[in-house]
Design an enzyme around this catalytic site. Structure first.
Site, PDB file in Angstrom:
ATOM      1  N   PHE B 111      23.969  34.526  36.597  1.00 25.99           N
ATOM      2  CA  PHE B 111      25.044  33.539  36.532  1.00 25.99           C
ATOM      3  C   PHE B 111      24.579  32.298  35.773  1.00 25.99           C
ATOM      4  O   PHE B 111      23.529  31.739  36.058  1.00 25.99           O
ATOM      5  CB  PHE B 111      25.498  33.153  37.949  1.00 25.99           C
ATOM      6  CG  PHE B 111      26.583  32.114  37.928  1.00 25.99           C
ATOM      7  CD1 PHE B 111      27.820  32.388  37.354  1.00 25.99           C
ATOM      8  CD2 PHE B 111      26.372  30.850  38.457  1.00 25.99           C
ATOM      9  CE1 PHE B 111      28.817  31.424  37.307  1.00 25.99           C
ATOM     10  CE2 PHE B 111      27.364  29.880  38.420  1.00 25.99           C
ATOM     11  CZ  PHE B 111      28.588  30.173  37.842  1.00 25.99           C
ATOM     12  N   MET B 477      40.903  12.520   6.289  1.00 26.54           N
ATOM     13  CA  MET B 477      40.017  12.956   5.214  1.00 26.54           C
ATOM     14  C   MET B 477      40.428  14.344   4.714  1.00 26.54           C
ATOM     15  O   MET B 477      40.381  14.615   3.508  1.00 26.54           O
ATOM     16  CB  MET B 477      38.566  12.963   5.703  1.00 26.54           C
ATOM     17  CG  MET B 477      37.558  13.288   4.626  1.00 26.54           C
ATOM     18  SD  MET B 477      37.673  12.169   3.217  1.00 26.54           S
ATOM     19  CE  MET B 477      36.476  10.910   3.644  1.00 26.54           C
TER      20      MET B 477
HETATM   21  C1  LIG Z   1      33.830  18.640  14.785  1.00 30.67           C
HETATM   22  C2  LIG Z   1      34.441  18.560  13.448  1.00 30.67           C
HETATM   23  N1  LIG Z   1      35.526  19.327  13.155  1.00 30.67           N
HETATM   24  C3  LIG Z   1      36.098  19.239  11.928  1.00 30.67           C
HETATM   25  C4  LIG Z   1      35.595  18.412  10.966  1.00 30.67           C
HETATM   26  C5  LIG Z   1      36.239  18.345   9.589  1.00 30.67           C
HETATM   27  N2  LIG Z   1      36.780  17.006   9.365  1.00 30.67           N
HETATM   28  C6  LIG Z   1      36.126  16.054   8.662  1.00 30.67           C
HETATM   29  S1  LIG Z   1      36.918  14.591   8.618  1.00 30.67           S
HETATM   30  C7  LIG Z   1      38.210  15.221   9.514  1.00 30.67           C
HETATM   31  C8  LIG Z   1      39.381  14.364   9.859  1.00 30.67           C
HETATM   32  C9  LIG Z   1      39.062  13.298  10.814  1.00 30.67           C
HETATM   33  O1  LIG Z   1      40.266  12.737  11.260  1.00 30.67           O
HETATM   34  P1  LIG Z   1      40.294  11.317  11.923  1.00 30.67           P
HETATM   35  O2  LIG Z   1      39.333  11.228  13.029  1.00 30.67           O
HETATM   36  O3  LIG Z   1      41.705  10.983  12.272  1.00 30.67           O
HETATM   37  O4  LIG Z   1      39.744  10.368  10.773  1.00 30.67           O
HETATM   38  P2  LIG Z   1      40.418   9.915   9.402  1.00 30.67           P
HETATM   39  O5  LIG Z   1      39.865  10.771   8.323  1.00 30.67           O
HETATM   40  O6  LIG Z   1      41.901  10.070   9.543  1.00 30.67           O
HETATM   41  O7  LIG Z   1      39.993   8.502   9.252  1.00 30.67           O
HETATM   42  C10 LIG Z   1      37.992  16.554   9.830  1.00 30.67           C
HETATM   43  C11 LIG Z   1      38.937  17.405  10.559  1.00 30.67           C
HETATM   44  C12 LIG Z   1      34.452  17.667  11.312  1.00 30.67           C
HETATM   45  N3  LIG Z   1      33.849  16.867  10.445  1.00 30.67           N
HETATM   46  N4  LIG Z   1      33.915  17.739  12.547  1.00 30.67           N
END
Ligand SMILES: Cc1ncc(C[n+]2csc(CCOP(=O)(O)OP(=O)(O)O)c2C)c(N)n1
Ligand SMILES: [Mg+2]
Lengths: 178, 573
Positions: B111, B477
């Site tokens: 477990f 992004m």
């Molecule tokens: C754990 C994880 N999943 C997916 C990604 C891919 N990724 C990079 S930036 C991003 C968007 C981030 O969104 P947000 O926090 O709203 O920030 P913003 O870019 O809008 O400022 C994603 C999905 C990542 N870097 N890390």
């Protein structure tokens, strides 16, 4: 090109004799996309250490990176590169070859020419042990192939540097651990 | 003195001067949580083990000391794999202790059994499975030694439950004896001399300073080197703050979203003095066209970094602090023999770029709130020694671009792995390590949702971190890439501005929640947040979702093809 003749590096790696060390080395190779051609692990005269003979595909990675990354593994104590031209390489092969009555003589003859040894005999097949340079093993398996290979196993090569007569050519590459 | 393995573990951590650890108990680690009650070590109970790992990392970033996390076996151990990988990529000293099923049943799919050592091998500098309680002090000693020396990094100790319960005779090892681990710290004098020669001959030199400067505590040395001959320096995403941004020789961040001057100065350089940086693809762009005329001096404590991506003309293995010191001496003696070329034309070119191609955005009166405006307002209304933490995405890039770092170790972010969800727990860890400092996190709405529950930890432990969510209602992004490279075909990037309701969520977690929709309210709200010191604060800044990060070098492109953005007219090139 056969495996034995393809460009390769031979590394003799002294490692701590502890659980998981093989997995660390193997994991490093796959993570860094280095190809292993063959790998042999054996005890040394000091029970705290084991010796790995790793044959690395020279085209998959620059040797320097392989050595430096290996060096970062904590159980790795020492790495010695044996350039193929400057080492003595040996490998062992066991091969079961079909050998019915009418071809048995030819197989036996080949065995004698290669200074190999028949280690087991059945009604229509024989198990032959060949020891030598990897190229010799390649040649033998090519020659017996027409008779029919039932099974074949090779140990992977082990290597030691040639003994120095004029100059010491053995290059110790564990430089970062002064 | 007879102790149990568990007692020996806690005592060993005390011997290592551990003051705080982050964790969450469970079956296999139960024996260790008992002696913890009587220990001087403060334990911070997280709400998810990923939080514990990032807190340990934030703590290490902010203090320079190793962060410690402790969790149970199986699912808890797998929950902490992401922070281990994150710390591994950024060379952050973190020590993780995991419980394991009894040694006697390992391999039986017991477990909550997971092959923790196997799973974490590729994401730790080293890890240990303890089979004998007598080994505990030695292993703890080795673990801290490995985590903090050479190129720092995360390590993991896996402790089976029966070993934790077994008796042992207490000792503390005087020294560490690891035949296979002897990091080299002193640079080779010949190489240092060669480096000095190259620097003294260069006409267009650039210092390329990375996170290694912080890890080696070498920012004073870096500054002395830069000032000695007037060498301009870029500071990478991990190296921000290595040289103060307001220093006339600091060019700021290079790379995919670096400013034009930093990117182009490297591109046109005839010498890159690379100090604790690793030619990451986000810095180099297409490697074959990166800094084509530059000779390279590369100093790193990890020999494997030298020549890994870009061949160095002068590779130097060693600790940056001592190597830079020696380099300064060698450079002085070099200059006494031969006058260096005049760097004024190079610096003039650089200043001209800085003037022509600054970072640009426009906050219009009454228009949508620009994320850059929020960051600049925060920057201008926080103390100089404020620690800034960030998540991953557009907000991270703007934060790194626009902040004016004044001190090293004031920038905490996830560089190599780019881990969304890093900011909230890392901010908590940083604040625990530096309670005297104000700690702000700039987070994305997407990131925030990944680890927000650690604000419950922060509220209950009275750790007053401050979180600015740049809420653009998007995985911004990713949206930016889809807009630019996928013909505006938006696939699964819309979140929502008000689902969840961040203010209510913050309040439910015991924090103060506030919302800002317009530029006019930004500064007043920040000031209000700065006043709060008894609980965490979350501000939901509703920012313009259309805003994109510029400049930008598209993935796989050459740094010569930097795109400046719409503020610079047609195509922005
Ligand atoms: C754990 C994880 N999943 C997916 C990604 C891919 N990724 C990079 S930036 C991003 C968007 C981030 O969104 P947000 O926090 O709203 O920030 P913003 O870019 O809008 O400022 C994603 C999905 C990542 N870097 N890390
Ligand atoms: Mg967003």
């Amino acid at each position: 090109m056969t495996l034995a003749a393809s460009p390769h590096h031979i590394l003799t790696v002294t490692v701590e004799n502890k659980p998981g060390v093989l997995s660390r080395v193997a994991g490093l190779f796959s993570r860094r996309a280095f190809n292993i051609v063959s790998l042999a692990v054996s005890p040394t005269d000091d029970e705290r250490f084991s010796r790995m003979t790793i044959v690395v595909d020279a085209e998959s990675a620059p040797l320097e990176q392989v050595v430096k990354q290996l060096n970062k593994l904590i159980p790795v104590i020492k790495i010695t590169e044996v350039p193929p031209a400057e080492g003595v390489e040996r490998e062992l092969m066991l091969v079961i070859v079909k050998a019915a009555a009418e071809t048995r003589g030819q197989v036996t003859e080949l065995t004698a020419i290669f200074e190999a040894k028949i280690v087991d005999v059945g009604y229509d097949a024989m198990t032959i042990m060949v020891v030598g340079e990897p190229e010799k093993l390649d040649a033998f398996s090519d020659l017996v192939k027409p008779f029919g290979i039932v099974e074949l196993q090779r140990t992977g090569r082990i290597a030691l540097p040639k003994l120095a007569r004029e100059s010491t050519r053995l290059r110790s590459v564990k430089t970062a651990r002064a | 003195m007879k102790l149990t393995g568990a007692q020996a573990l806690i005592k060993s951590l005390e011997m290592e001067q551990v003051e705080v650890m982050f964790g969450l108990p469970g079956g296999a680690i139960l024996p260790v949580y008992d002696p913890l009650i009587d220990s001087s070590i403060r334990h911070i109970l997280v709400r998810h083990e990923q939080g514990a790992g990032h807190m340990a990392s934030g703590y290490a970033h902010a203090t320079g000391r190793p962060g410690v996390a402790m969790v149970t076996s199986g699912p808890a151990a797998t929950n902490i794999v992401t922070p281990l990988c994150d710390a591994y990529m950024d060379s952050i000293p973190v020590v993780v202790i995991t419980g394991q099923v009894a040694y006697s049943v390992i391999g039986t799919d017991a477990f909550q059994e997971a092959d923790t050592v196997g799973i974490t091998m590729p994401v730790t500098k080293h890890n240990w499975l303890i089979s004998d309680a007598q080994d505990i002090p030695r292993v703890v000693r080795e673990a801290f030694h490995v985590a903090t020396t050479g190129r720092p990094g995360p390590v993991l100790i896996d402790l089976p439950k029966d070993v934790a319960n077994a008796p042992m005779e207490w000792y503390w090892p005087e020294k560490v004896d690891m035949p296979g681990y002897k990091p080299n710290v002193k640079g080779h004098p010949r190489q240092i001399k060669d480096a000095a020669k190259l620097i003294n001959e260069a006409r267009r030199p650039v210092i390329y300073a990375g996170g290694g400067i912080m890890l080696a505590n070498a920012s004073n040395e870096l500054r002395a080197l830069a000032e000695l001959t007037g060498l301009p320096a870029v500071t990478t995403l991990m190296g921000r703050g290595a040289l103060p941004d307001e220093h006339p020789l600091c060019l700021g961040m290079p790379g995919m979203h670096g400013n034009f001057t930093a990117v182009t100065a490297m591109q046109k350089a005839d010498l890159l003095i690379t100090l604790g940086a690793r030619f990451d693809d986000r810095v180099t762009g297409k490697v074959s066209t990166f800094a084509p005329d530059a000779k390279v001096i590369h100093v790193d404590i990890d020999p494997a970094e030298l020549g890994k991506v870009r061949l160095a003309d002068v590779p130097i293995v060693g600790d940056l602090r001592t190597v830079i010191d020696e380099m300064i001496k060698a450079l002085k003696s070099e200059r006494s023999k031969q006058d260096p070329p005049d760097l004024a034309p190079w610096l003039a070119t650089i200043h001209d770029w800085q003037e022509r191609y600054p970072l640009k955005y426009r906050q219009e009166e009454g228009g949508p709130l620009k994320p850059q405006f929020v960051i600049e307002s925060l920057r201008d209304n926080t103390p100089d020694d404020c620690i800034l933490v960030s998540g991953v995405g557009q907000h991270q890039m703007w934060a790194s671009q626009l902040w004016k770092f004044k001190l090293p170790n004031t920038w905490v972010n996830s560089g190599g792995l780019g881990t969304m969800g890093y900011a909230v727990p890392a901010a908590v860890g940083a604040k625990v390590g530096r309670p005297d400092r104000m700690v702000w996190a700039i987070d994305g709405d997407g990131c925030f949702q990944m680890t927000a529950q650690e604000l419950v930890t922060a509220a209950s432990e009275r750790i007053p971190v401050k979180i600015a969510i740049l809420n653009n209602a998007y995985l911004g992004m990713v949206r930016q890439w889809q807009e630019l490279f996928y013909e505006e075909r938006y696939s699964e990037v819309y979140l929502s501005p008000d689902l969840p309701d961040y203010v209510k969520w913050a309040e439910a977690m015991g924090c103060v929640g506030m919302r800002v929709d317009t530029a006019d309210d930004v500064v007043a709200t920040i000031e209000k947040a700065n006043e709060i010191d008894d609980r965490p604060v979350v501000i939901d800044f509703r920012t313009d979702w259309r805003e994109k990060v510029y400049p930008m070098v598209a993935a796989g492109s050459s740094n010569d093809d930097i795109i400046l953005g719409p503020e610079f007219g047609e195509g922005g090139r």
